[in-house]
Design a protein around this motif. Structure first.
Motif, PDB file in Angstrom:
ATOM      1  N   PHE A  48     -19.408 -33.259  22.019  1.00  0.00           N
ATOM      2  CA  PHE A  48     -19.893 -33.389  22.940  1.00  0.00           C
ATOM      3  C   PHE A  48     -21.627 -33.770  22.980  1.00  0.00           C
ATOM      4  O   PHE A  48     -22.270 -32.634  22.410  1.00  0.00           O
ATOM      5  CB  PHE A  48     -19.941 -31.769  23.570  1.00  0.00           C
ATOM      6  N   THR A  49     -21.826 -35.054  24.085  1.00  0.00           N
ATOM      7  CA  THR A  49     -23.204 -34.781  23.752  1.00  0.00           C
ATOM      8  C   THR A  49     -24.083 -34.728  25.291  1.00  0.00           C
ATOM      9  O   THR A  49     -22.972 -35.248  26.411  1.00  0.00           O
ATOM     10  CB  THR A  49     -23.473 -36.469  23.256  1.00  0.00           C
ATOM     11  N   ALA A  50     -25.003 -34.531  25.185  1.00  0.00           N
ATOM     12  CA  ALA A  50     -25.332 -33.658  26.352  1.00  0.00           C
ATOM     13  C   ALA A  50     -26.902 -34.966  27.157  1.00  0.00           C
ATOM     14  O   ALA A  50     -27.688 -34.665  26.095  1.00  0.00           O
ATOM     15  CB  ALA A  50     -25.623 -32.207  26.678  1.00  0.00           C
ATOM     16  N   ILE A  51     -26.752 -35.255  28.015  1.00  0.00           N
ATOM     17  CA  ILE A  51     -28.093 -35.771  28.684  1.00  0.00           C
ATOM     18  C   ILE A  51     -29.110 -35.123  29.308  1.00  0.00           C
ATOM     19  O   ILE A  51     -28.396 -34.953  30.321  1.00  0.00           O
ATOM     20  CB  ILE A  51     -27.660 -37.927  28.861  1.00  0.00           C
ATOM     21  N   VAL A  52     -29.667 -34.446  29.450  1.00  0.00           N
ATOM     22  CA  VAL A  52     -30.538 -33.533  30.007  1.00  0.00           C
ATOM     23  C   VAL A  52     -32.103 -34.161  30.191  1.00  0.00           C
ATOM     24  O   VAL A  52     -32.362 -34.324  29.899  1.00  0.00           O
ATOM     25  CB  VAL A  52     -31.217 -31.840  28.960  1.00  0.00           C
ATOM     26  N   GLY A  53     -32.105 -34.041  32.127  1.00  0.00           N
ATOM     27  CA  GLY A  53     -33.256 -34.690  32.367  1.00  0.00           C
ATOM     28  C   GLY A  53     -33.092 -34.091  33.434  1.00  0.00           C
ATOM     29  O   GLY A  53     -32.278 -34.144  34.434  1.00  0.00           O
ATOM     30  N   SER A  54     -34.608 -33.863  34.468  1.00  0.00           N
ATOM     31  CA  SER A  54     -34.233 -33.879  35.891  1.00  0.00           C
ATOM     32  C   SER A  54     -33.548 -34.709  36.967  1.00  0.00           C
ATOM     33  O   SER A  54     -33.164 -35.817  35.912  1.00  0.00           O
ATOM     34  CB  SER A  54     -35.893 -33.744  36.341  1.00  0.00           C
ATOM     35  N   ALA A  55     -33.438 -34.442  38.677  1.00  0.00           N
ATOM     36  CA  ALA A  55     -33.284 -35.946  39.208  1.00  0.00           C
ATOM     37  C   ALA A  55     -33.873 -36.621  39.156  1.00  0.00           C
ATOM     38  O   ALA A  55     -33.024 -38.081  39.515  1.00  0.00           O
ATOM     39  CB  ALA A  55     -33.151 -35.391  40.081  1.00  0.00           C
ATOM     40  N   ASP A  56     -35.305 -37.618  38.327  1.00  0.00           N
ATOM     41  CA  ASP A  56     -35.718 -37.867  39.331  1.00  0.00           C
ATOM     42  C   ASP A  56     -35.758 -39.592  37.255  1.00  0.00           C
ATOM     43  O   ASP A  56     -36.624 -40.169  37.800  1.00  0.00           O
ATOM     44  CB  ASP A  56     -37.144 -38.372  39.375  1.00  0.00           C
ATOM     45  N   VAL A  57     -34.865 -38.770  36.151  1.00  0.00           N
ATOM     46  CA  VAL A  57     -34.819 -39.475  34.991  1.00  0.00           C
ATOM     47  C   VAL A  57     -33.876 -40.069  35.489  1.00  0.00           C
ATOM     48  O   VAL A  57     -32.639 -40.033  35.557  1.00  0.00           O
ATOM     49  CB  VAL A  57     -34.950 -38.924  33.857  1.00  0.00           C
ATOM     50  N   ALA A  58     -33.195 -41.440  34.294  1.00  0.00           N
ATOM     51  CA  ALA A  58     -32.512 -42.406  33.907  1.00  0.00           C
ATOM     52  C   ALA A  58     -31.493 -41.846  33.942  1.00  0.00           C
ATOM     53  O   ALA A  58     -30.712 -42.813  32.562  1.00  0.00           O
ATOM     54  CB  ALA A  58     -33.420 -43.606  33.807  1.00  0.00           C
ATOM     55  N   LYS A  59     -30.508 -40.666  33.685  1.00  0.00           N
ATOM     56  CA  LYS A  59     -29.845 -40.435  33.331  1.00  0.00           C
ATOM     57  C   LYS A  59     -28.460 -41.139  33.194  1.00  0.00           C
ATOM     58  O   LYS A  59     -27.868 -41.773  32.453  1.00  0.00           O
ATOM     59  CB  LYS A  59     -29.518 -39.374  33.194  1.00  0.00           C
ATOM     60  N   THR A  60     -28.304 -41.387  34.571  1.00  0.00           N
ATOM     61  CA  THR A  60     -26.930 -41.957  34.899  1.00  0.00           C
ATOM     62  C   THR A  60     -27.490 -43.338  34.452  1.00  0.00           C
ATOM     63  O   THR A  60     -26.284 -43.788  33.885  1.00  0.00           O
ATOM     64  CB  THR A  60     -26.804 -42.204  36.453  1.00  0.00           C
ATOM     65  N   GLU A  61     -28.417 -44.048  34.133  1.00  0.00           N
ATOM     66  CA  GLU A  61     -28.371 -45.295  33.802  1.00  0.00           C
ATOM     67  C   GLU A  61     -28.251 -45.631  32.170  1.00  0.00           C
ATOM     68  O   GLU A  61     -27.684 -46.755  32.032  1.00  0.00           O
ATOM     69  CB  GLU A  61     -29.473 -46.076  33.983  1.00  0.00           C
ATOM     70  N   LEU A  62     -29.081 -44.896  31.681  1.00  0.00           N
ATOM     71  CA  LEU A  62     -28.271 -44.728  30.259  1.00  0.00           C
ATOM     72  C   LEU A  62     -27.208 -44.210  29.750  1.00  0.00           C
ATOM     73  O   LEU A  62     -26.636 -45.216  29.132  1.00  0.00           O
ATOM     74  CB  LEU A  62     -29.350 -43.612  29.686  1.00  0.00           C
ATOM     75  N   LEU A  63     -26.377 -43.481  30.673  1.00  0.00           N
ATOM     76  CA  LEU A  63     -25.037 -43.375  30.613  1.00  0.00           C
ATOM     77  C   LEU A  63     -24.384 -44.613  30.742  1.00  0.00           C
ATOM     78  O   LEU A  63     -23.121 -45.133  29.953  1.00  0.00           O
ATOM     79  CB  LEU A  63     -24.009 -42.168  31.413  1.00  0.00           C
ATOM     80  N   ARG A  64     -24.815 -45.144  31.657  1.00  0.00           N
ATOM     81  CA  ARG A  64     -24.240 -46.603  32.325  1.00  0.00           C
ATOM     82  C   ARG A  64     -24.082 -47.555  30.664  1.00  0.00           C
ATOM     83  O   ARG A  64     -23.823 -48.527  30.356  1.00  0.00           O
ATOM     84  CB  ARG A  64     -25.020 -47.619  33.112  1.00  0.00           C
ATOM     85  N   VAL A  65     -25.454 -47.112  29.988  1.00  0.00           N
ATOM     86  CA  VAL A  65     -25.952 -48.616  28.685  1.00  0.00           C
ATOM     87  C   VAL A  65     -24.788 -47.927  27.479  1.00  0.00           C
ATOM     88  O   VAL A  65     -23.591 -49.076  27.591  1.00  0.00           O
ATOM     89  CB  VAL A  65     -27.347 -48.364  28.580  1.00  0.00           C
ATOM     90  N   ILE A  66     -25.009 -46.637  27.116  1.00  0.00           N
ATOM     91  CA  ILE A  66     -23.812 -46.184  26.623  1.00  0.00           C
ATOM     92  C   ILE A  66     -22.395 -46.498  26.828  1.00  0.00           C
ATOM     93  O   ILE A  66     -21.890 -47.031  25.794  1.00  0.00           O
ATOM     94  CB  ILE A  66     -23.675 -44.427  26.827  1.00  0.00           C
ATOM     95  N   ALA A  67     -21.388 -46.564  28.551  1.00  0.00           N
ATOM     96  CA  ALA A  67     -20.595 -47.109  28.916  1.00  0.00           C
ATOM     97  C   ALA A  67     -20.655 -48.710  28.265  1.00  0.00           C
ATOM     98  O   ALA A  67     -19.254 -49.185  28.895  1.00  0.00           O
ATOM     99  CB  ALA A  67     -20.274 -46.675  29.863  1.00  0.00           C
ATOM    100  N   GLY A  68     -21.109 -49.339  27.604  1.00  0.00           N
ATOM    101  CA  GLY A  68     -21.203 -50.672  28.134  1.00  0.00           C
ATOM    102  C   GLY A  68     -21.451 -51.412  29.337  1.00  0.00           C
ATOM    103  O   GLY A  68     -20.444 -52.519  29.414  1.00  0.00           O
TER     104      GLY A  68
END
Length: 198
Positions: free
Chosen positions: A30-50
């Motif tokens: 279980f990997t968690a990507i943590v950060g405030s609303a203004d960091v690129a968590k979603t974009e990084l998740l999209r990279v991981i997902a291809g």
């Protein structure tokens, strides 16, 4: 396994993360990507997902079609369907027979605490209930990877912990689970790996 090495994300030349990201997403973790609303968590998740290419660095092992399930930010449910139908219809579309899909949908709705609400239309449910239906829809699919973008935002503390534990159970059964969140406190004792973005 998905491997990111020195990945950078840019927007108009501005780096979206505070540093290049090197990360391994492994089965059974279980990997968690943590950060405030203004960091690129979603974009990084999209990279991981291809779904997105990094602007620098490399990604190896991105999942092929059908290997991953995505629980998007916001519930993306069909208002014309009941809670049960929102979970069952994607299973039927994936080739599972109707009665089997309905039985499995009922099982995961009960797991997220919505067994008594399965026959309600989405518009009859609260925002938190709708989000739990979306999580149930993601949990219903058996896949190698499960990506969840801020899945617990609309939930109270008790349901937030419960949903995270259900996602952790998927990891315990060999699924690679990656979740973004701005609530690091709820991850205590749940996540195996935590990446904090600033």
């Amino acid at each position: 396994m998905i491997e990111l090495h020195d990945v950078e994300l840019l927007d108009d030349g501005r780096r979206l993360t505070d540093r290049p990201v090197t990360l391994q997403v492994r089965p059974g973790r279980f990997t968690a990507i943590v950060g405030s609303a203004d960091v690129a968590k979603t974009e990084l998740l999209r990279v991981i997902a291809g779904e997105r290419r990094p602007d620098a660095g490399s990604v190896a092992g991105a999942p092929a079609g059908g290997e991953a399930v995505w629980i998007p930010q916001g519930n993306h449910l069909s208002l014309a369907l009941t809670a049960l139908e929102n979970v069952a219809v994607p299973l039927i579309a994936a080739g599972i027979e109707g009665p089997t899909a309905a039985a499995h949908a009922q099982e995961v709705l009960e797991a997220v605490g919505l067994g008594e609400s399965q026959g309600h239309l989405v518009e009859e449910l609260s925002g938190g209930q709708q989000q739990r239906v979306a999580i149930a829809r993601g949990l219903a699919h058996l896949s190698a990877y499960l990506f969840a973008d801020e899945p617990t935002t609309a939930l109270d503390a008790g349901n937030r912990r419960k949903m995270l534990h259900l996602l952790a159970e998927r990891a315990a059964h060999g699924v690679a689970v990656v979740v973004t969140t701005n609530d690091p406190d709820s991850l205590a004792g749940v996540a195996d790996d935590v990446l904090t973005l600033d």
